[in-house]
Design an enzyme around this catalytic site. Structure first.
Site, short mmCIF file in Angstrom:
data_model
loop_
_atom_site.label_atom_id
_atom_site.label_comp_id
_atom_site.label_asym_id
_atom_site.label_seq_id
_atom_site.Cartn_x
_atom_site.Cartn_y
_atom_site.Cartn_z
N ASN A 24 -13.40 6.49 -0.65
CA ASN A 24 -14.20 7.24 -1.64
C ASN A 24 -15.54 7.60 -1.00
O ASN A 24 -15.83 7.17 0.12
CB ASN A 24 -14.38 6.42 -2.93
CG ASN A 24 -15.09 5.11 -2.67
OD1 ASN A 24 -16.21 5.09 -2.17
ND2 ASN A 24 -14.44 3.99 -2.98
N VAL A 33 -5.15 1.42 -0.74
CA VAL A 33 -5.05 1.35 0.71
C VAL A 33 -6.42 1.03 1.34
O VAL A 33 -6.50 0.35 2.37
CB VAL A 33 -4.39 2.63 1.28
CG1 VAL A 33 -5.29 3.83 1.16
CG2 VAL A 33 -3.91 2.43 2.71
N ASP A 34 -7.47 1.49 0.69
CA ASP A 34 -8.83 1.24 1.17
C ASP A 34 -9.11 -0.28 1.20
O ASP A 34 -9.58 -0.84 2.22
CB ASP A 34 -9.80 1.94 0.21
CG ASP A 34 -11.21 2.08 0.74
OD1 ASP A 34 -11.46 1.71 1.90
OD2 ASP A 34 -12.08 2.58 -0.02
N THR A 118 -3.08 10.23 -3.91
CA THR A 118 -1.92 10.14 -4.82
C THR A 118 -1.83 8.81 -5.56
O THR A 118 -0.88 8.58 -6.30
CB THR A 118 -0.59 10.37 -4.07
OG1 THR A 118 -0.36 9.26 -3.18
CG2 THR A 118 -0.59 11.66 -3.29
N1 AR6 Z 1 -0.25 1.20 3.20
C1 AR6 Z 1 0.13 2.47 2.96
N2 AR6 Z 1 -0.07 3.09 1.77
C2 AR6 Z 1 -0.67 2.37 0.79
C3 AR6 Z 1 -1.10 1.03 0.97
C4 AR6 Z 1 -0.88 0.44 2.25
N3 AR6 Z 1 -1.25 -0.79 2.52
N4 AR6 Z 1 -1.66 0.61 -0.20
C5 AR6 Z 1 -1.57 1.64 -1.08
N5 AR6 Z 1 -0.96 2.69 -0.49
P1 AR6 Z 1 -4.97 4.90 -3.27
P2 AR6 Z 1 -6.46 7.42 -3.61
C6 AR6 Z 1 -0.68 4.04 -1.04
O1 AR6 Z 1 -5.10 4.57 -4.71
O2 AR6 Z 1 -5.53 7.88 -4.67
C7 AR6 Z 1 -9.60 3.32 -3.65
O3 AR6 Z 1 -10.16 2.41 -4.54
C8 AR6 Z 1 -0.57 4.21 -2.53
O4 AR6 Z 1 0.73 3.82 -2.98
O5 AR6 Z 1 -5.17 3.82 -2.27
O6 AR6 Z 1 -6.85 8.38 -2.53
C9 AR6 Z 1 -10.65 4.05 -2.84
O7 AR6 Z 1 -11.78 3.24 -2.58
C10 AR6 Z 1 -0.79 5.70 -2.68
O8 AR6 Z 1 0.42 6.43 -2.45
O9 AR6 Z 1 -5.98 6.09 -2.84
C11 AR6 Z 1 -11.00 5.22 -3.71
O10 AR6 Z 1 -11.95 4.88 -4.68
C12 AR6 Z 1 -1.75 6.04 -1.55
O11 AR6 Z 1 -1.75 4.88 -0.69
C13 AR6 Z 1 -9.69 5.54 -4.38
O12 AR6 Z 1 -8.93 4.34 -4.37
C14 AR6 Z 1 -3.17 6.35 -1.97
O13 AR6 Z 1 -3.53 5.53 -3.08
C15 AR6 Z 1 -8.91 6.59 -3.62
O14 AR6 Z 1 -7.76 6.93 -4.36
#
Ligand code: AR6
Length: 180
Positions: A24, A33-34, A118
């Protein structure tokens, strides 16, 4: 020729030169993932991202990978989905493009992207996959780079399918594999 791959698994485990983080604007960590990347990299990562002073949506910043197998983490900030008329497509494409530019500048040969925006940001998966694939293909065609492998790393099967479909539609050859 750059190999395109779809991987189902945890991006923090991948032995690649760079992994991309779905960050973010604060770059100070979060969930999804973050959170997983910050936990796996250790506190030194947060110490470095603090010094960066944030990153606007649609851009990216690079740091070291610390305790991760990856040498670099590229922190990309994708858009929050607001229904599709708030420039979301361009911002998602731009986040990918910035990440690839940073990778090229650092001589990265292998890079893995998560499905940026996503998760909690709510971007529709198929649409995001088409944008990710389209932006990567354009970059590989038009820019100078050392990329040998680009991996679309998915946490669940619907994400895998979305990327496979986007690559098939684009007429690209690719390989799907499962980590762990
Ligand atoms: N490896 C691969 N993919 C993953 C993993 C992992 N370990 N963990 C989750 N995913 P999101 P955004 C997938 O929510 O929508 C955070 O709080 C997950 O299933 O991580 O871009 C940040 O700090 C999904 O398909 O990211 C921001 O505030 C994808 O990663 C916010 O979330 C992205 O999901 C960003 O939201």
């Amino acid at each position: 020729m750059t190999r395109l791959e779809v991987c189902r698994g945890d991006i923090t485990k991948l032995e690649v030169d760079a992994i991309v983080n779905a960050a973010n604007e604060s770059l100070l960590g979060g969930g999804g993932v973050d959170g997983a990347i910050h936990r796996a990299a250790g506190p030194e990562l947060l110490a470095e991202t603090r010094r960066l002073g944030g990153c606007p949506t649609g851009e990216a910043r690079i740091t070291k990978g610390y305790r991760l197998p990856a040498t670099w983490v590229i922190h990309a900030v994708g858009p929050v989905w607001r229904g599709g008329n708030a420039n979301e497509d361009n911002l998602l494409s731009s986040a990918h493009e910035h990440s690839l530019r940073l990778a090229a500048e650092h001589g990265v040969r292998s890079i893995a992207f998560p499905a940026i925006s996503t998760g909690v940001y709510g971007f529709p998966k198929e649409r995001a996959a088409r944008i990710a694939v389209g932006t990567v293909r354009r970059f590989l065609r038009e820019r100078e780079h050392d990329l040998e492998r680009v991996i679309f790393c998915c946490f669940d099967e619907s994400c895998v399918r979305a990327h496979e479909q986007a690559l098939e539609e684009a007429g690209e050859e690719f390989e799907t594999w499962r980590a762990g």
